[in-house]
Design a protein around this motif. Structure first.
Motif, short mmCIF file in Angstrom:
data_model
loop_
_atom_site.label_atom_id
_atom_site.label_comp_id
_atom_site.label_asym_id
_atom_site.label_seq_id
_atom_site.Cartn_x
_atom_site.Cartn_y
_atom_site.Cartn_z
N UNK A 30 -33.52 54.69 -6.72
CA UNK A 30 -34.74 54.24 -7.39
C UNK A 30 -35.85 55.27 -7.20
N UNK A 31 -36.01 55.74 -5.97
CA UNK A 31 -37.05 56.75 -5.70
C UNK A 31 -36.81 58.02 -6.50
N UNK A 32 -35.58 58.47 -6.54
CA UNK A 32 -35.26 59.71 -7.23
C UNK A 32 -35.47 59.59 -8.73
N UNK A 33 -35.17 58.43 -9.28
CA UNK A 33 -35.26 58.24 -10.72
C UNK A 33 -36.70 58.14 -11.22
N UNK A 34 -37.61 57.70 -10.33
CA UNK A 34 -38.96 57.41 -10.81
C UNK A 34 -40.06 58.13 -10.03
N UNK A 35 -39.70 59.03 -9.14
CA UNK A 35 -40.68 59.78 -8.38
C UNK A 35 -41.69 58.87 -7.70
#
Length: 204
Positions: A30-35
């Motif tokens: 989730x963090x990687x996909x949405x910065x």
């Protein structure tokens, strides 16, 4: 050039929440996909239940039996190993205090500790209400076992856990996990998808 600031989302969880373990398995992607970056905030769900009149579902009830299967199914869906810890639910306060004792000087290590606690309790079925088990996790991370034995029961760690739990109540948090993004609350590991869609639509 102005440096871009990564937006943050508060991740309120309890170590004795099986769905918090499931949510944990989704955070990195989730963090990687949405910065975005999650701020990890363990709190005492037991205290919140006392204040709100909530309670965990009994394991032999219709809801309890459903939750048992749903947690196992949800963990399997994302490739997480799952073994019900014994006992369950367990006293999560010692682990939460240890988290905050570590976070006083090293927030990143506190996250690693939390991941290790979840892996030991739900991945291996260990009793992480037991101080020796918690200190074993501490030692495996290369931290000083004796130092942590004192600090996890110290006034500072106790006060921090109480403060975060009190704040959770003020924010309207009644279960775990819950995610807070710009005043908007999302309850449950399955609401991460909804949170993502909300962000994609400009929810900020």
């Amino acid at each position: 050039m102005t440096q871009k600031t990564t937006r943050t989302i508060d991740f309120f969880f309890d170590f004795s929440s099986a769905y918090s373990y499931v949510a944990l398995g989704k955070l990195d992607a989730f963090e990687a996909a949405r910065d975005v970056s999650f701020v990890w905030r363990p709190f005492s769900l037991g205290v919140v239940f006392k204040e709100t009149g909530g309670s965990p579902a009994k394991s032999d009830s219709l809801k309890g039996r459903y939750i048992t299967r749903d947690v196992e199914r949800s963990a399997g869906e994302i490739g997480l190993p799952y073994v019900w810890p014994q006992p369950f639910p367990f006293n999560s306060i010692p682990a939460a205090r240890a988290f905050y004792a570590i976070a006083e000087t090293d927030p990143r290590m506190a996250q690693l500790f939390a991941r290790a606690v979840f892996a030991a309790s739900y991945g291996l079925g260990k009793d992480l209400s037991d101080a020796d088990q918690i200190l074993g996790v501490v030692a495996e991370l290369g931290l000083d076992r004796e130092d942590m034995a004192g600090r996890m029961g110290g006034d500072q760690a106790r006060a921090k856990l109480k403060a975060v739990t009190d704040e959770a109540l003020r924010l309207g948090i009644f279960g775990a996990p819950m995610f807070l993004a710009e005043g908007e609350l999302f309850w449950g590991a399955d609401r991460l998808d909804q949170l993502g869609h909300w962000l994609d639509r400009g929810g900020w």
